[in-house]
Design a protein around this motif. Structure first.
Motif, PDB file in Angstrom:
ATOM      1  N   VAL A 132     -34.283 -52.087  97.499  1.00  0.00           N
ATOM      2  CA  VAL A 132     -35.005 -52.908  98.467  1.00  0.00           C
ATOM      3  C   VAL A 132     -34.201 -54.156  98.758  1.00  0.00           C
ATOM      4  N   ASP A 133     -34.062 -54.424 100.022  1.00  0.00           N
ATOM      5  CA  ASP A 133     -33.340 -55.626 100.428  1.00  0.00           C
ATOM      6  C   ASP A 133     -34.183 -56.847 100.066  1.00  0.00           C
ATOM      7  N   PRO A 134     -33.682 -57.759  99.251  1.00  0.00           N
ATOM      8  CA  PRO A 134     -34.500 -58.929  98.860  1.00  0.00           C
ATOM      9  C   PRO A 134     -34.900 -59.797 100.039  1.00  0.00           C
ATOM     10  N   ASN A 135     -34.070 -59.858 101.065  1.00  0.00           N
ATOM     11  CA  ASN A 135     -34.432 -60.657 102.238  1.00  0.00           C
ATOM     12  C   ASN A 135     -35.617 -60.053 102.976  1.00  0.00           C
ATOM     13  N   GLU A 136     -35.626 -58.716 103.126  1.00  0.00           N
ATOM     14  CA  GLU A 136     -36.748 -58.065 103.787  1.00  0.00           C
ATOM     15  C   GLU A 136     -38.020 -58.199 102.958  1.00  0.00           C
ATOM     16  N   GLN A 137     -37.893 -58.116 101.647  1.00  0.00           N
ATOM     17  CA  GLN A 137     -39.057 -58.277 100.772  1.00  0.00           C
ATOM     18  C   GLN A 137     -39.622 -59.689 100.879  1.00  0.00           C
ATOM     19  N   ARG A 138     -38.761 -60.673 100.943  1.00  0.00           N
ATOM     20  CA  ARG A 138     -39.216 -62.058 101.074  1.00  0.00           C
ATOM     21  C   ARG A 138     -39.898 -62.280 102.425  1.00  0.00           C
ATOM     22  N   LEU A 139     -39.315 -61.763 103.499  1.00  0.00           N
ATOM     23  CA  LEU A 139     -39.919 -61.938 104.822  1.00  0.00           C
ATOM     24  C   LEU A 139     -41.268 -61.227 104.907  1.00  0.00           C
ATOM     25  N   SER A 140     -41.366 -60.049 104.286  1.00  0.00           N
ATOM     26  CA  SER A 140     -42.631 -59.319 104.318  1.00  0.00           C
ATOM     27  C   SER A 140     -43.726 -60.096 103.598  1.00  0.00           C
ATOM     28  N   LYS A 141     -43.383 -60.789 102.540  1.00  0.00           N
ATOM     29  CA  LYS A 141     -44.376 -61.556 101.786  1.00  0.00           C
ATOM     30  C   LYS A 141     -44.833 -62.783 102.549  1.00  0.00           C
ATOM     31  N   TRP A 142     -43.955 -63.403 103.295  1.00  0.00           N
ATOM     32  CA  TRP A 142     -44.278 -64.660 103.975  1.00  0.00           C
ATOM     33  C   TRP A 142     -44.808 -64.458 105.386  1.00  0.00           C
ATOM     34  N   LEU A 143     -44.508 -63.347 106.009  1.00  0.00           N
ATOM     35  CA  LEU A 143     -44.909 -63.149 107.404  1.00  0.00           C
ATOM     36  C   LEU A 143     -46.106 -62.234 107.551  1.00  0.00           C
ATOM     37  N   ASN A 144     -46.508 -61.541 106.472  1.00  0.00           N
ATOM     38  CA  ASN A 144     -47.596 -60.576 106.562  1.00  0.00           C
ATOM     39  C   ASN A 144     -48.740 -60.985 105.650  1.00  0.00           C
ATOM     40  N   CYS A 145     -49.906 -60.382 105.936  1.00  0.00           N
ATOM     41  CA  CYS A 145     -51.095 -60.612 105.130  1.00  0.00           C
ATOM     42  C   CYS A 145     -50.896 -59.991 103.745  1.00  0.00           C
ATOM     43  N   SER A 146     -51.287 -60.706 102.698  1.00  0.00           N
ATOM     44  CA  SER A 146     -51.113 -60.210 101.334  1.00  0.00           C
ATOM     45  C   SER A 146     -52.016 -59.025 101.028  1.00  0.00           C
ATOM     46  N   LEU A 147     -53.067 -58.822 101.806  1.00  0.00           N
ATOM     47  CA  LEU A 147     -54.007 -57.729 101.559  1.00  0.00           C
ATOM     48  C   LEU A 147     -53.730 -56.529 102.447  1.00  0.00           C
ATOM     49  N   SER A 148     -53.657 -56.725 103.747  1.00  0.00           N
ATOM     50  CA  SER A 148     -53.479 -55.610 104.688  1.00  0.00           C
ATOM     51  C   SER A 148     -52.026 -55.357 105.059  1.00  0.00           C
ATOM     52  N   ASN A 149     -51.121 -56.274 104.697  1.00  0.00           N
ATOM     53  CA  ASN A 149     -49.700 -56.172 105.033  1.00  0.00           C
ATOM     54  C   ASN A 149     -49.467 -56.158 106.539  1.00  0.00           C
TER      55      ASN A 149
END
Length: 381
Positions: A111-128
């Motif tokens: 998993v690309d750490p940058n994509e993982q970080r962006l997914s955590k900060w730009l998406n909802c923690s529950l519904s993604n």
């Protein structure tokens, strides 16, 4: 080669060593094997070189008197590749199961750490799903779409990781500042950050620390709060304290600190509630009971002796038991200490049944209803 022939000629070439075709006269007595032939060409033996005849490899111990090597034959000198054929190191010793296991076991994708970080900060923690207004944060700094979180609470589908969220009181509505231009062009900015700090302009993408203020809900970067030191919000100028700051998507230490702070706040609230309950019990002992009813029905209009009622209520505990028997008081009997009845404090000239009917339903009549309501007595209408 005939056994009586002592000397004969062969052709030698080596495409790997870029040696052109040469004619060599061989004497079987001087060079009985191919190894001796190799020593006659090179000063020392090279194990990585071998001869081939008509595409077939020959061992260094092959004698020149072999019937396969005839006069005017062409020997090719080649270089032996390391690793058993140059196919990646296979030596032929591995079994077929090794290859089957190698291809059967699927290695997890990195998993690309940058994509993982962006997914955590730009998406909802529950519904993604991508964050969109209205947004909320819990007391541990997780960001949610309010609609998705409320639906999960109503359907009782909240994961165990967010089990600390019981209702709306456990979430805080936050206000993000969108980056200019992202609202009009959502498709192109779907994969990139859409929010920023309204003061410093730092993008909300996880590279910088962001804080949410509980008092007003504005999300600011830690950089802005550090450079502009103020006890009020830099956007709406609402005051806040250090305990009102919630780190968004913090690390393990920051989340642990937020959890400890939340537990301390809950413990403080329980202590305050217990003190309030004790104060309420003290008020109950001094004011409830007959004194409360007397205050509602006090006055010369009802013919009640207020001082006598207060004296009687002083002898009554909270649970309705008489402390010291109590004396007969005007308008109040000992039975009233157990259960209050309006008849016991009726005015002197009032009929008890009529006075009781004001506060309770009338007594049941002795007659029965007939098939028609009009046949009932006037007293029932």
């Amino acid at each position: 080669m005939h056994p009586k022939l002592h000397n004969f000629q062969i052709f030698l070439q080596s495409p790997d060593l870029q040696i052109p075709t040469q004619t060599i006269t061989l004497a079987p007595t001087q060079t009985p094997t191919l190894r001796h032939l190799k020593l006659s060409i090179f000063s020392h033996t090279l194990p990585s070189l071998y001869f081939t005849l008509n595409g077939k490899p020959l061992n260094d111990s092959t004698p020149l008197l072999d019937s396969q090597i005839t006069p005017l034959s062409t020997l090719v000198l080649r270089i032996r590749a390391c690793g058993g054929g140059g196919d990646g190191g296979a030596t032929g010793a591995e079994s077929r199961d090794c290859y089957l296991k190698m291809y059967a076991e699927k290695k997890p994708d990195k998993v690309d750490p940058n994509e993982q970080r962006l997914s955590k900060w730009l998406n909802c923690s529950l519904s993604n799903e991508p964050l969109k207004e209205p947004c909320v944060v819990d007391f541990l700094g997780n960001v949610f779409n309010k609609e998705a979180l409320v639906e999960a609470l109503l359907g009782k589908k909240v994961p165990k990781a967010f089990g600390h969220i019981k209702g709306l009181k456990d979430m805080i509505t936050v206000h993000f500042s969108p980056i200019p231009g992202t609202e009009s062009n959502r498709r192109s900015s779907a994969a990139g950050p859409r929010f920023q700090c309204p003061i410093s302009g730092v993008e909300f993408n996880g590279k910088c620390k962001f804080l949410a203020l509980k008092t007003c809900g504005h999300v600011l970067s830690a950089k802005a709060l550090k450079e502009v030191k103020s006890s009020t919000c830099l956007v709406c100028h609402v005051g806040f304290s250090e305990a009102d700051k919630i780190v968004i998507n913090g690390n393990e230490e920051e989340v642990a600190a937020l959890r400890d702070r939340r537990e301390a706040e809950k413990a403080k609230g329980r202590v305050k509630k217990m003190k309030k309950t004790k104060n309420g019990d003290a008020t109950l002992n001094g004011e409830e009971g007959m004194g409360f009813e007397a205050s509602r029905l006090s006055g010369t209009k009802h013919g009640i002796d207020v001082k006598a009622v207060e004296k009687a209520s002083a002898n009554v505990e909270v649970h309705g038991k008489v402390v010291n028997g109590g004396d007969n008081v005007k308008g109040v009997s000992n039975g009233a200490a157990k259960r209050f009845k309006a008849v016991d404090i009726a005015p002197p000239n009032a009929t008890k049944e009529v006075y009781a009917s004001i506060f309770t339903s009338s007594r049941k009549s002795e007659f029965k209803e007939t098939y028609s309501c009009r046949s009932l007595p006037l007293g029932r209408n």
